[in-house]
Design a protein around this motif. Structure first.
Motif, PDB file in Angstrom:
ATOM      1  N   GLY A 239      48.699  24.162  48.377  1.00  0.00           N
ATOM      2  CA  GLY A 239      48.964  24.754  47.071  1.00  0.00           C
ATOM      3  C   GLY A 239      50.341  24.360  46.556  1.00  0.00           C
ATOM      4  N   GLN A 240      50.518  24.429  45.260  1.00  0.00           N
ATOM      5  CA  GLN A 240      51.824  24.126  44.667  1.00  0.00           C
ATOM      6  C   GLN A 240      52.871  25.153  45.083  1.00  0.00           C
ATOM      7  OE1 GLN A 240      51.652  23.557  40.415  1.00  0.00           O
ATOM      8  NE2 GLN A 240      53.884  23.505  40.176  1.00  0.00           N
ATOM      9  N   ALA A 256      50.012  38.687  41.909  1.00  0.00           N
ATOM     10  CA  ALA A 256      50.288  37.250  41.934  1.00  0.00           C
ATOM     11  C   ALA A 256      50.849  36.703  40.622  1.00  0.00           C
ATOM     12  CB  ALA A 256      49.012  36.487  42.298  1.00  0.00           C
ATOM     13  N   GLU A 257      50.338  37.177  39.496  1.00  0.00           N
ATOM     14  CA  GLU A 257      50.704  36.575  38.211  1.00  0.00           C
ATOM     15  C   GLU A 257      52.209  36.608  37.917  1.00  0.00           C
ATOM     16  OE1 GLU A 257      48.201  38.546  38.880  1.00  0.00           O
ATOM     17  OE2 GLU A 257      46.505  38.312  37.486  1.00  0.00           O
ATOM     18  N   PRO A 258      52.890  37.742  38.070  1.00  0.00           N
ATOM     19  CA  PRO A 258      54.319  37.736  37.772  1.00  0.00           C
ATOM     20  C   PRO A 258      55.118  36.836  38.704  1.00  0.00           C
ATOM     21  CG  PRO A 258      53.658  39.827  38.754  1.00  0.00           C
ATOM     22  CD  PRO A 258      52.402  39.097  38.415  1.00  0.00           C
ATOM     23  N   ILE A 263      58.073  31.486  39.095  1.00  0.00           N
ATOM     24  CA  ILE A 263      58.283  30.185  39.747  1.00  0.00           C
ATOM     25  C   ILE A 263      57.900  29.049  38.814  1.00  0.00           C
ATOM     26  CG2 ILE A 263      57.472  28.725  41.649  1.00  0.00           C
ATOM     27  CD1 ILE A 263      57.340  31.222  43.369  1.00  0.00           C
ATOM     28  N   GLN A 264      56.908  29.273  37.976  1.00  0.00           N
ATOM     29  CA  GLN A 264      56.548  28.245  36.988  1.00  0.00           C
ATOM     30  C   GLN A 264      57.694  28.007  36.013  1.00  0.00           C
ATOM     31  OE1 GLN A 264      53.581  29.201  33.879  1.00  0.00           O
ATOM     32  NE2 GLN A 264      52.477  27.370  34.523  1.00  0.00           N
ATOM     33  N   GLU A 265      58.410  29.044  35.655  1.00  0.00           N
ATOM     34  CA  GLU A 265      59.557  28.916  34.758  1.00  0.00           C
ATOM     35  C   GLU A 265      60.702  28.143  35.414  1.00  0.00           C
ATOM     36  OE1 GLU A 265      58.807  33.263  32.579  1.00  0.00           O
ATOM     37  OE2 GLU A 265      60.550  32.928  33.870  1.00  0.00           O
ATOM     38  N   ASN A 266      60.877  28.340  36.715  1.00  0.00           N
ATOM     39  CA  ASN A 266      61.958  27.677  37.446  1.00  0.00           C
ATOM     40  C   ASN A 266      61.512  27.476  38.888  1.00  0.00           C
ATOM     41  OD1 ASN A 266      64.285  26.887  38.817  1.00  0.00           O
ATOM     42  ND2 ASN A 266      65.617  28.236  37.657  1.00  0.00           N
ATOM     43  N   ARG A 267      61.221  26.242  39.256  1.00  0.00           N
ATOM     44  CA  ARG A 267      60.675  25.939  40.577  1.00  0.00           C
ATOM     45  C   ARG A 267      61.658  26.221  41.721  1.00  0.00           C
ATOM     46  NH1 ARG A 267      62.413  20.862  42.482  1.00  0.00           N
ATOM     47  NH2 ARG A 267      60.541  20.587  43.760  1.00  0.00           N
ATOM     48  N   LYS A 268      62.922  26.480  41.398  1.00  0.00           N
ATOM     49  CA  LYS A 268      63.930  26.709  42.431  1.00  0.00           C
ATOM     50  C   LYS A 268      64.161  28.198  42.709  1.00  0.00           C
ATOM     51  CE  LYS A 268      66.424  22.369  41.725  1.00  0.00           C
ATOM     52  NZ  LYS A 268      67.749  21.740  41.485  1.00  0.00           N
ATOM     53  N   ARG A 269      63.279  29.010  42.226  1.00  0.00           N
ATOM     54  CA  ARG A 269      63.387  30.436  42.500  1.00  0.00           C
ATOM     55  C   ARG A 269      62.616  30.801  43.771  1.00  0.00           C
ATOM     56  NH1 ARG A 269      62.173  32.258  36.286  1.00  0.00           N
ATOM     57  NH2 ARG A 269      64.339  32.324  35.559  1.00  0.00           N
ATOM     58  N   VAL A 270      63.153  31.748  44.514  1.00  0.00           N
ATOM     59  CA  VAL A 270      62.435  32.353  45.639  1.00  0.00           C
ATOM     60  C   VAL A 270      62.198  33.807  45.268  1.00  0.00           C
ATOM     61  CG1 VAL A 270      62.489  32.948  48.074  1.00  0.00           C
ATOM     62  CG2 VAL A 270      63.494  30.796  47.304  1.00  0.00           C
ATOM     63  N   VAL A 331      57.802  34.214  48.356  1.00  0.00           N
ATOM     64  CA  VAL A 331      56.987  33.190  47.702  1.00  0.00           C
ATOM     65  C   VAL A 331      57.923  32.132  47.139  1.00  0.00           C
ATOM     66  CG1 VAL A 331      55.239  32.734  45.939  1.00  0.00           C
ATOM     67  CG2 VAL A 331      55.285  34.960  47.103  1.00  0.00           C
ATOM     68  N   VAL A 332      57.568  30.851  47.339  1.00  0.00           N
ATOM     69  CA  VAL A 332      58.452  29.763  46.957  1.00  0.00           C
ATOM     70  C   VAL A 332      57.632  28.528  46.618  1.00  0.00           C
ATOM     71  CG1 VAL A 332      58.710  29.067  49.387  1.00  0.00           C
ATOM     72  CG2 VAL A 332      60.459  28.389  47.728  1.00  0.00           C
ATOM     73  N   ASN A 333      58.136  27.709  45.699  1.00  0.00           N
ATOM     74  CA  ASN A 333      57.505  26.424  45.406  1.00  0.00           C
ATOM     75  C   ASN A 333      57.472  25.596  46.692  1.00  0.00           C
ATOM     76  OD1 ASN A 333      58.015  23.367  44.740  1.00  0.00           O
ATOM     77  ND2 ASN A 333      57.010  24.200  42.935  1.00  0.00           N
ATOM     78  N   ARG A 334      56.329  25.038  47.006  1.00  0.00           N
ATOM     79  CA  ARG A 334      56.170  24.359  48.295  1.00  0.00           C
ATOM     80  C   ARG A 334      57.140  23.191  48.451  1.00  0.00           C
ATOM     81  NH1 ARG A 334      53.904  20.115  50.724  1.00  0.00           N
ATOM     82  NH2 ARG A 334      53.112  20.428  52.858  1.00  0.00           N
ATOM     83  N   LYS A 335      57.242  22.336  47.437  1.00  0.00           N
ATOM     84  CA  LYS A 335      58.112  21.165  47.535  1.00  0.00           C
ATOM     85  C   LYS A 335      59.582  21.565  47.573  1.00  0.00           C
ATOM     86  CE  LYS A 335      54.999  17.717  45.505  1.00  0.00           C
ATOM     87  NZ  LYS A 335      54.806  16.720  44.404  1.00  0.00           N
ATOM     88  N   PHE A 336      59.954  22.546  46.772  1.00  0.00           N
ATOM     89  CA  PHE A 336      61.340  23.001  46.772  1.00  0.00           C
ATOM     90  C   PHE A 336      61.733  23.549  48.137  1.00  0.00           C
ATOM     91  CE2 PHE A 336      64.307  26.647  46.138  1.00  0.00           C
ATOM     92  CZ  PHE A 336      65.444  25.889  45.851  1.00  0.00           C
ATOM     93  N   PHE A 337      60.807  24.246  48.780  1.00  0.00           N
ATOM     94  CA  PHE A 337      61.079  24.782  50.110  1.00  0.00           C
ATOM     95  C   PHE A 337      61.382  23.640  51.082  1.00  0.00           C
ATOM     96  CE2 PHE A 337      59.431  27.547  53.800  1.00  0.00           C
ATOM     97  CZ  PHE A 337      60.669  28.148  53.950  1.00  0.00           C
ATOM     98  N   GLY A 338      60.647  22.543  50.949  1.00  0.00           N
ATOM     99  CA  GLY A 338      60.914  21.377  51.786  1.00  0.00           C
ATOM    100  C   GLY A 338      62.244  20.724  51.452  1.00  0.00           C
TER     101      GLY A 338
END
Length: 375
Positions: A239-240, A256-258, A263-270, A331-338
């Motif tokens: 998943g993204q 889930a939605e909020p 994270i959609q607004e800013n992929r670097k948020r945790v 919850v975190v963006n998968r790629k950003f976490f990497g």
């Protein structure tokens, strides 16, 4: 009734077919259906004959009756899977609505051993439905918010070792029941080398039949610990967005939605979903007020009061900036976490990730946040 996400297409197709039966198959045999403990017949010919008297609503009623019958058949087939494990499905029963569940005096005696083994009343857990309803403690404004339909998909990762089977499956059922199907990419169960037999073939067979293609089981060949187990779950995720949770949680609708929107607004948020408490002795859901996470002088993660600007805004649905985080629910963006190096695989110390991720995310110029609308 348990969520039947994997048969939705089948239900829609059968709905169309049933409508055809109502309108055109005047010679169909009466269908016997069950309502409560009594049975009654449905006669398509009589229903069609009465169309002029009752109008289009009679068609809708007939379709709903047959759709309900179809759902009941599918549900009973799926419910049989849990019964073979001595477990229960459906929204009712003990602990419904997050209320305290109880045992009889005879059951209390049987529950003593498992309670000591797991640290919670696992015997009672088996008497509570995998789909039980729980209270929705979100602020009123959260329930009124609308979100776009293009939110990213999430892979939910549960980590466990020798957890009670009923508790793991309640976590899975809760995630499926309360995460919109288009947003749930998959659920990944990471078994950190459990030795309980029920967590081997019985668990795998159940999730493969109950949620085919949706739930993956990852098994560590040796005990790795929480940090490396989470990394293994991340590796298996597609998943993204990735959500990391202990395998003893229950979700509310709209959680889930909020989170995904932020994270959609800013992929670097945790994002840390707001956490309430499930009591270990009776599984009562206890509300916790929204809070931030900080450190004690000993660097233990602890709940702290939200910052002044959050209080001044007077809106409990707003996210709360927080300097620390907890590893059991984020919850975190998968790629950003990497990109920030995941979690240090050598830091297999309880609470170590609280410090590590807070520092790593802060170094990127971003901040962790708890979500006031996600529980």
């Amino acid at each position: 009734m348990a969520s039947l996400r994997r048969v939705k297409v089948l239900l829609v197709l059968n709905l169309i077919a049933v409508a055809g039966f109502v309108l055109f198959l005047a010679k169909c045999r009466p269908i016997t259906t069950k309502s409560g403990d009594s049975y009654h017949d449905i006669h398509p010919r009589a229903e069609v004959a009465n169309l002029t008297a009752h109008g289009i609503s009679s068609i809708q009623d007939a379709v709903l009756k047959r759709l309900s019958l179809l759902e009941d058949i599918v549900y009973r087939q799926l419910n049989g899977l849990s019964k073979s494990l001595g477990l229960i499905e459906g929204y009712g029963g003990r602990g419904k609505g997050g209320l305290p569940a109880t045992l009889s005096p005879e059951e209390e005696e049987k529950a003593k051993g498992p309670h000591e083994k797991y640290g919670y009343n696992s015997y009672l857990s088996e008497k509570i439905s995998l789909d039980r309803s729980i209270p929705d403690y979100r602020p009123t404004k959260c329930k009124e918010l609308k979100y776009g339909k293009d939110l990213p998909q999430i892979s939910i990762i549960f980590i466990f070792v020798n957890e009670a089977l009923s508790v793991i499956l309640r976590s899975v059922h809760s995630a499926v029941n309360h995460t919109p199907a288009p947003l749930l990419k998959e659920i990944i169960l990471v078994d950190d080398n459990s030795d309980e037999e029920e967590l081997k073939a019985p668990l795998e067979e159940y999730v493969n039949k109950r949620y085919p293609g949706l739930v993956k089981v990852v098994r560590n060949q040796k005990r790795e610990g929480l940090i490396r187990a989470r990394i293994e779950g991340w590796k298996a995720a597609t998943g993204q967005v990735t959500g990391f949770f202990d395998a003893h949680v229950e979700f509310t609708a709209g959680w889930a939605e909020p989170v995904l929107s932020r994270i959609q607004e800013n992929r670097k948020r945790v994002i840390l979903p707001s956490i309430d408490n499930i009591k270990q002795d009776n599984f009562e859901v206890q509300r916790y007020e929204n809070s931030a996470h900080g450190y004690s002088w000993e660097l233990w993660c602890m709940y702290i009061s939200p910052p002044k600007d959050w209080w001044d805004a007077g809106d409990p649905s707003l996210p709360i900036r927080t300097p620390a985080m907890i590893g059991c629910s984020f919850v975190v963006n998968r790629k950003f976490f990497g990109e920030i190096g995941l979690l240090d695989p050598g830091m297999d110390v309880y609470g170590g990730e609280n410090i590590e991720l807070g520092i790593k995310v802060g170094a990127t110029g971003q901040q962790n946040a708890t979500s006031g609308c996600s529980q």
